[in-house]
Design a protein around this motif. Structure first.
Motif, PDB file in Angstrom:
ATOM      1  N   LYS A  16      32.175  33.838  45.921  1.00  0.00           N
ATOM      2  CA  LYS A  16      32.139  33.998  44.467  1.00  0.00           C
ATOM      3  C   LYS A  16      31.224  35.160  44.072  1.00  0.00           C
ATOM      4  CE  LYS A  16      31.248  31.268  40.330  1.00  0.00           C
ATOM      5  NZ  LYS A  16      30.822  29.970  39.812  1.00  0.00           N
TER       6      LYS A  16
ATOM      7  N   ALA B 255      32.972  38.340  44.700  1.00  0.00           N
ATOM      8  CA  ALA B 255      33.980  38.554  43.663  1.00  0.00           C
ATOM      9  C   ALA B 255      33.340  39.097  42.391  1.00  0.00           C
ATOM     10  CB  ALA B 255      34.722  37.255  43.378  1.00  0.00           C
ATOM     11  N   GLU B 256      32.213  38.543  42.010  1.00  0.00           N
ATOM     12  CA  GLU B 256      31.512  39.024  40.821  1.00  0.00           C
ATOM     13  C   GLU B 256      31.073  40.478  40.995  1.00  0.00           C
ATOM     14  OE1 GLU B 256      28.371  36.193  40.267  1.00  0.00           O
ATOM     15  OE2 GLU B 256      29.760  34.614  39.642  1.00  0.00           O
ATOM     16  N   GLU B 257      30.596  40.783  42.192  1.00  0.00           N
ATOM     17  CA  GLU B 257      30.169  42.147  42.504  1.00  0.00           C
ATOM     18  C   GLU B 257      31.356  43.109  42.421  1.00  0.00           C
ATOM     19  OE1 GLU B 257      28.326  44.105  46.437  1.00  0.00           O
ATOM     20  OE2 GLU B 257      27.340  42.253  45.798  1.00  0.00           O
ATOM     21  N   TYR B 258      32.505  42.681  42.947  1.00  0.00           N
ATOM     22  CA  TYR B 258      33.699  43.518  42.912  1.00  0.00           C
ATOM     23  C   TYR B 258      34.181  43.733  41.480  1.00  0.00           C
ATOM     24  CZ  TYR B 258      38.450  45.150  43.454  1.00  0.00           C
ATOM     25  OH  TYR B 258      39.609  45.875  43.343  1.00  0.00           O
ATOM     26  N   LYS B 259      34.122  42.687  40.669  1.00  0.00           N
ATOM     27  CA  LYS B 259      34.593  42.790  39.285  1.00  0.00           C
ATOM     28  C   LYS B 259      33.765  43.789  38.482  1.00  0.00           C
ATOM     29  CE  LYS B 259      36.638  38.212  39.048  1.00  0.00           C
ATOM     30  NZ  LYS B 259      36.541  36.867  38.473  1.00  0.00           N
ATOM     31  N   LYS B 260      32.508  43.991  38.859  1.00  0.00           N
ATOM     32  CA  LYS B 260      31.670  44.981  38.182  1.00  0.00           C
ATOM     33  C   LYS B 260      32.135  46.398  38.485  1.00  0.00           C
ATOM     34  CE  LYS B 260      27.539  42.102  38.242  1.00  0.00           C
ATOM     35  NZ  LYS B 260      26.243  41.908  38.875  1.00  0.00           N
ATOM     36  N   ASP B 261      32.666  46.600  39.692  1.00  0.00           N
ATOM     37  CA  ASP B 261      33.139  47.920  40.123  1.00  0.00           C
ATOM     38  C   ASP B 261      34.410  47.734  40.960  1.00  0.00           C
ATOM     39  OD1 ASP B 261      33.493  50.529  40.997  1.00  0.00           O
ATOM     40  OD2 ASP B 261      31.882  50.428  42.470  1.00  0.00           O
ATOM     41  N   PRO B 262      35.568  47.554  40.312  1.00  0.00           N
ATOM     42  CA  PRO B 262      36.806  47.292  41.053  1.00  0.00           C
ATOM     43  C   PRO B 262      37.452  48.548  41.631  1.00  0.00           C
ATOM     44  CG  PRO B 262      37.244  47.239  38.720  1.00  0.00           C
ATOM     45  CD  PRO B 262      35.765  47.476  38.879  1.00  0.00           C
TER      46      PRO B 262
ATOM     47  N   SER C 141      39.333  34.658  44.055  1.00  0.00           N
ATOM     48  CA  SER C 141      38.348  34.707  42.967  1.00  0.00           C
ATOM     49  C   SER C 141      38.354  36.063  42.259  1.00  0.00           C
ATOM     50  CB  SER C 141      36.952  34.473  43.540  1.00  0.00           C
ATOM     51  OG  SER C 141      36.331  33.407  42.954  1.00  0.00           O
ATOM     52  N   ALA C 142      38.453  37.122  43.028  1.00  0.00           N
ATOM     53  CA  ALA C 142      38.395  38.468  42.461  1.00  0.00           C
ATOM     54  C   ALA C 142      39.685  38.828  41.741  1.00  0.00           C
ATOM     55  CB  ALA C 142      38.100  39.488  43.548  1.00  0.00           C
TER      56      ALA C 142
ATOM     57  N   ASP D 217      42.911  40.738  40.848  1.00  0.00           N
ATOM     58  CA  ASP D 217      43.151  42.182  40.904  1.00  0.00           C
ATOM     59  C   ASP D 217      44.104  42.589  42.027  1.00  0.00           C
ATOM     60  OD1 ASP D 217      42.747  44.706  39.774  1.00  0.00           O
ATOM     61  OD2 ASP D 217      41.189  45.218  41.234  1.00  0.00           O
TER      62      ASP D 217
END
Length: 84
Positions: A4, A7-14, A62-63, A65
């Protein structure tokens, strides 16, 4: 780090570069876990791979995209394939 959190880290910089870095971190986790557990047998190593693969799948879901849940396995195949 938990799936999770990745996923949060990826959502900040997809970006593809960020995804590549996260995938690299999953590969490092395999090595780290194997060392911590003092893995010596193939079966134990496969268990570690399955554990990290499940975590990657959770990250992909979770991510969102459009990240492929089988991306970890595909990365392993590419990394061990002979270079023709």
């Amino acid at each position: 780090m938990k799936a999770k959190e990745y996923a949060e880290e990826y959502k900040k910089d997809p970006s593809p570069d960020r995804l590549k870095k996260i995938l690299g971190e999953f590969l490092v986790e395999v090595k780290t876990i194997a060392q911590q557990r003092q893995v010596k047998r193939t079966g134990a190593f496969v268990s570690v791979l399955n554990e990290v693969s499940d975590k990657y799948r959770a990250f992909a879901v979770s991510a969102g995209d459009g990240i492929r849940p089988d991306g970890f396995e595909r990365a392993l195949v590419v990394s061990i394939s002979p270079k023709w």
